[in-house]
Design an enzyme around this catalytic site. Structure first.
Site, PDB file in Angstrom:
ATOM      1  N   ASP A  49       0.877  -1.165   0.000  1.00 23.33           N
ATOM      2  CA  ASP A  49       0.000   0.000   0.000  1.00 23.33           C
ATOM      3  C   ASP A  49       0.922   1.226   0.000  1.00 23.33           C
ATOM      4  O   ASP A  49       1.995   1.190   0.607  1.00 23.33           O
ATOM      5  CB  ASP A  49      -0.878  -0.011   1.252  1.00 23.33           C
ATOM      6  CG  ASP A  49      -1.686   1.263   1.381  1.00 23.33           C
ATOM      7  OD1 ASP A  49      -2.467   1.547   0.458  1.00 23.33           O
ATOM      8  OD2 ASP A  49      -1.531   1.977   2.384  1.00 23.33           O
ATOM      9  N   LYS A  50       0.545   2.294  -0.701  1.00 25.63           N
ATOM     10  CA  LYS A  50       1.435   3.457  -0.795  1.00 25.63           C
ATOM     11  C   LYS A  50       1.434   4.303   0.475  1.00 25.63           C
ATOM     12  O   LYS A  50       2.438   4.435   1.154  1.00 25.63           O
ATOM     13  CB  LYS A  50       1.060   4.341  -2.001  1.00 25.63           C
ATOM     14  CG  LYS A  50       2.009   5.546  -2.165  1.00 25.63           C
ATOM     15  CD  LYS A  50       1.575   6.471  -3.274  1.00 25.63           C
ATOM     16  CE  LYS A  50       0.455   7.393  -2.832  1.00 25.63           C
ATOM     17  NZ  LYS A  50       0.914   8.444  -1.876  1.00 25.63           N
ATOM     18  N   THR A  51       0.248   4.859   0.798  1.00 23.97           N
ATOM     19  CA  THR A  51       0.160   5.841   1.878  1.00 23.97           C
ATOM     20  C   THR A  51       0.405   5.197   3.237  1.00 23.97           C
ATOM     21  O   THR A  51      -0.297   4.283   3.633  1.00 23.97           O
ATOM     22  CB  THR A  51      -1.224   6.526   1.877  1.00 23.97           C
ATOM     23  OG1 THR A  51      -1.465   7.054   0.580  1.00 23.97           O
ATOM     24  CG2 THR A  51      -1.282   7.635   2.900  1.00 23.97           C
ATOM     25  N   LYS A 103      -9.427  -3.546  -3.241  1.00 29.27           N
ATOM     26  CA  LYS A 103      -8.032  -3.910  -2.955  1.00 29.27           C
ATOM     27  C   LYS A 103      -7.836  -5.420  -2.872  1.00 29.27           C
ATOM     28  O   LYS A 103      -6.859  -5.957  -3.394  1.00 29.27           O
ATOM     29  CB  LYS A 103      -7.550  -3.223  -1.674  1.00 29.27           C
ATOM     30  CG  LYS A 103      -7.350  -1.724  -1.856  1.00 29.27           C
ATOM     31  CD  LYS A 103      -6.562  -1.104  -0.719  1.00 29.27           C
ATOM     32  CE  LYS A 103      -6.215   0.347  -1.032  1.00 29.27           C
ATOM     33  NZ  LYS A 103      -5.343   0.964  -0.036  1.00 29.27           N
ATOM     34  N   ASP A 123      -7.116  -1.666   4.025  1.00 28.54           N
ATOM     35  CA  ASP A 123      -6.153  -2.693   3.611  1.00 28.54           C
ATOM     36  C   ASP A 123      -6.480  -4.053   4.231  1.00 28.54           C
ATOM     37  O   ASP A 123      -5.932  -5.070   3.814  1.00 28.54           O
ATOM     38  CB  ASP A 123      -4.730  -2.297   4.034  1.00 28.54           C
ATOM     39  CG  ASP A 123      -4.271  -1.003   3.377  1.00 28.54           C
ATOM     40  OD1 ASP A 123      -4.638  -0.779   2.209  1.00 28.54           O
ATOM     41  OD2 ASP A 123      -3.579  -0.212   4.030  1.00 28.54           O
ATOM     42  N   THR A 125      -2.714   1.732  -4.577  1.00 29.86           N
ATOM     43  CA  THR A 125      -3.072   3.009  -3.965  1.00 29.86           C
ATOM     44  C   THR A 125      -4.394   3.546  -4.495  1.00 29.86           C
ATOM     45  O   THR A 125      -4.801   3.226  -5.612  1.00 29.86           O
ATOM     46  CB  THR A 125      -1.953   4.060  -4.203  1.00 29.86           C
ATOM     47  OG1 THR A 125      -2.335   5.300  -3.604  1.00 29.86           O
ATOM     48  CG2 THR A 125      -1.708   4.286  -5.694  1.00 29.86           C
ATOM     49  N   GLY A 126      -5.026   4.354  -3.676  1.00 30.91           N
ATOM     50  CA  GLY A 126      -6.243   5.035  -4.104  1.00 30.91           C
ATOM     51  C   GLY A 126      -5.937   6.356  -4.785  1.00 30.91           C
ATOM     52  O   GLY A 126      -6.828   7.017  -5.329  1.00 30.91           O
ATOM     53  N   ASP A 133      -1.503  -0.580   6.077  1.00 31.51           N
ATOM     54  CA  ASP A 133      -1.732  -0.094   7.442  1.00 31.51           C
ATOM     55  C   ASP A 133      -3.149   0.383   7.728  1.00 31.51           C
ATOM     56  O   ASP A 133      -3.488   0.614   8.877  1.00 31.51           O
ATOM     57  CB  ASP A 133      -0.756   1.045   7.759  1.00 31.51           C
ATOM     58  CG  ASP A 133      -1.090   2.320   6.989  1.00 31.51           C
ATOM     59  OD1 ASP A 133      -1.649   2.203   5.877  1.00 31.51           O
ATOM     60  OD2 ASP A 133      -0.806   3.421   7.487  1.00 31.51           O
TER      61      ASP A 133
END
Length: 675
Positions: free
Chosen positions: A372-374, A547, A570, A519-520, A566
């Site tokens: 996940d990016k963020t 996801k 997710d 990512t969103g 996180d």
């Protein structure tokens, strides 16, 4: 109320129209906890009983060179051992029955068989049968097996924990607005579609709905993974469980119960957990074959001595018991749990916690890791990355100081980022919000405005568009600073890439593992981050409920997949993945859903855990060979294969050898280390 208008970063719609059945996760969680407590409780009782049993055993006394025998000592020994057999051995005896009913003999069958033979044989000796008392072997075997199962069960994850954490996101009470405009406190489960509720600053939104009155910014990070609070006004949708940061809003409830976004996430988590395949336990496979070998060897031994050599029943039974005791080692019960315990300890000291052993074992074979990016590859918080000066004679630090001084009265996350960067500030003399466009006031005797690109466009102010566009293309948010009605400069804020992220991607590539980002965020921002890190594949603009589908998509390519994330959004993806890796500082539900938790928020730990998984599996196989191979080699001796040469292995010597194999397995486990 201050608001920066950043319409370029829009949130997706989180609707999902699938219906799901109710589940009973809580009861499974309680059952799991009771079983762990049960093994722990039985172990301590058996440990206490083992001490007098060892002291009263003739074999142990002979070994120590003491004589503590007295009248009726055998009967006391038999009584204590009866408690050990029925109370301590109960989980294994019932497990034996269950495994035989399912026609899948395994560890429980092997243990149940061995303790039954040791108990019945020793009891027969007490009543006059010629042989050695093996009660000490019974009690130590039961004690060690209880310890092994207790250690093992503590490492098993309960699927319901994640669901409980999700349920706790919703508040218990809500302020329902009556027709006459008054409000009343009602339980959240009494809310129905069409009800209007008042949500005050700092409160959680009780259910999905639409804003009908008021303006605010809502923090949806726990649900969507989006670090920036989202501005909400009339007609905007809000999600149950998100937090209203500032400003009171009235929301009309549109979804409750199973239809809500949060319930759908809960269902996705449970479905993915239930459908996840598990590798069969190595020790159970070894136990299955040892059970077959034990029964076959025991029958062959007994039959051979009775029918082919003419030996008496007592001699044949002694040989058979020796074979059965040899075949069921203490070591096998501890071979896996000791390595698991050791690897868990090593992992904890290196910054990650193992929650699910089966998934951790699978990590050694991973083909792809999805990040996940963020908050995982990036910091998840806004920080000042660039300050632009549009030709004014003020320095960049001075422009930042004016902006930060004005932002002191704002609670916006961008304001927090600007304040953190500024070394010092002035106290503003005046402060007002420019609805939807920014803030204005007086600082150090000068009129100052911190505004959005929308304000600049409306007022047709000129600025170096190429420089600003370059920053925007990197996924950064730009605010403009106006001092004394002159456009002085701009401040860019971005969700910074974590320093260890690039090293983590490189290390995974070195292991031959594909790296994917999920990512969103919009494609432009995602591609920029992916390019900086060397990511192999990007899934951008993915809605929370999609996801898990993206994880499935990669799995359907025949790849063993790990997911690292996180946020609550997710959680279904973490559960769907073959290995779910949760960032420890993220939401509790992601931590509860993850098979492995990265405590230090360091993506490099993903590589470390894969290496530890490889080392752990290697050590498990070594221990199983020690535990099982040792026994298989000793079976012919116990059966009396060398009897003609005067070499015979009594049940007592067999029991001592098994204790030695346990020591070897324990020492071998201690040599486990990070590679």
């Amino acid at each position: 109320m201050s608001q920066h208008d950043h319409s370029d970063h829009e949130n997706g719609n989180h609707n999902d129209e699938h219906d799901h059945d109710d589940h009973e996760g809580h009861s499974h969680h309680e059952h799991h906890k009771k079983m762990v407590q049960d093994f722990k409780w039985r172990f301590w009782w058996i440990l206490g009983l083992t001490i007098p049993i060892m002291a009263l055993s003739p074999m142990i006394q002979d070994f120590l060179g003491v004589d503590w025998r007295f009248a009726a000592d055998k009967w006391i020994l038999a009584s204590l051992s009866t408690v050990v057999y029925f109370f301590g051995g109960w989980p294994f005896l019932t497990g034996l029955v269950d495994e035989l009913k399912e026609k899948q003999p395994g560890m429980m069958t092997l243990i149940g068989l061995a303790i039954s033979i040791a108990y019945l044989y020793s009891t027969a000796v007490v009543f006059g049968f010629e042989g050695d008392l093996l009660y000490w072997e019974l009690s130590t075997l039961v004690g060690i097996m209880l310890l092994g199962h207790w250690i093992e069960m503590r490492s098993v994850m309960s699927a319901s924990s994640a669901l409980e954490e999700l349920a706790e996101l919703l508040p218990g009470q809500a302020h329902r607005v009556n027709e006459d405009g008054t409000t009343e406190e009602v339980p959240v489960d009494e809310l129905k579609q069409g009800d209007q509720v008042l949500i005050k600053p700092g409160e959680k939104i009780p259910a999905d709905g639409v804003v009908v009155d008021g303006k605010s910014s809502v923090n949806e990070a726990m649900l969507t993974g989006e670090s920036k609070p989202v501005d909400k006004a009339d007609g905007d949708e809000v999600i149950g469980g998100s937090v209203n940061e500032k400003g009171s809003i009235t929301v009309e409830i549109s979804k409750t119960g199973d239809d809500s976004f949060l319930s759908q996430v809960m269902n996705l988590v449970e479905e993915a957990q239930q459908s996840k395949s598990r590798t069969q336990d190595l020790a159970n496979r070894a136990a299955f074959w040892l059970t077959i070998i034990a029964i076959a060897a025991g029958l062959i031994t007994f039959g051979a001595w009775i029918f082919f050599t003419g030996q008496d029943f007592g001699f044949a039974m002694n040989r058979t018991v020796a074979v059965m005791v040899i075949t069921c080692p203490h070591a096998l019960g501890l071979a896996i749990p000791l390595v698991v315990s050791m690897s868990t300890s090593i992992a904890a000291t290196n910054g990650f916690l193992i929650r699910d052993r089966a998934a951790f074992e699978q990590a050694r074979n991973l083909d792809a890791v999805i990040f996940d990016k963020t908050g995982t590859l990036t910091e998840g918080i806004f920080t000042v990355t660039d300050i632009l000066n549009f030709g004014d004679d003020r320095s960049e630090q001075e422009i930042l100081k004016y902006a930060a001084s004005l932002e002191k009265n704002s609670e916006h996350p961008l304001a927090k980022g600007i304040l953190e960067k500024a070394e010092d500030t002035w106290d503003p003399d005046e402060f007002n919000s420019i609805t939807g466009k920014g803030i204005e006031g007086k600082v150090n005797g000068h009129s100052v405005k911190v505004v959005s690109p929308g304000y600049i466009r409306e007022n047709e102010m000129s600025f170096p568009e190429e420089d600003v566009e370059k920053l925007s293309s990197q996924g950064k948010t730009v605010v403009f600073v106006i001092i004394e009605e002159e456009l002085t400069g701009a401040i860019a804020l971005g969700d910074e890439i974590r320093k260890p992220s690039k090293n983590a991607i490189k290390a995974l590539h070195d292991l031959g593992i594909e790296c994917i980002m999920l990512t969103g965020d919009n494609q432009q921002t995602a591609d920029y981050v992916a390019g900086e890190l060397g990511i192999d594949q990007v899934f951008a603009e993915v809605l929370p409920d999609e996801k898990a589908d993206k994880v499935k998509e990669v799995q359907e390519q025949g790849k063993l997949v790990a997911m690292t994330g996180d946020g609550v959004n997710d959680a279904p993806a973490l559960a769907q993945a073959d290995v779910g890796i949760a960032i420890g500082a993220g939401s509790d539900v992601a931590v509860e859903t993850g098979d492995i938790v990265l405590v230090k928020n360091n993506p490099e730990d993903v590589t470390a855990l894969i290496k530890l998984s490889k080392a752990t599996y290697k050590k498990m196989v070594q221990n199983l060979w020690w535990a099982s191979g040792y026994n298989i080699g000793a079976i012919p001796l116990a059966a009396g294969a060398l009897y003609a040469w005067g070499v015979i292995l009594s049940p007592a010597v067999g029991a001592i050898l098994m204790s030695l194999s346990t020591v070897i397995v324990a020492i071998n486990a201690r040599f486990l280390k990070m590679e």
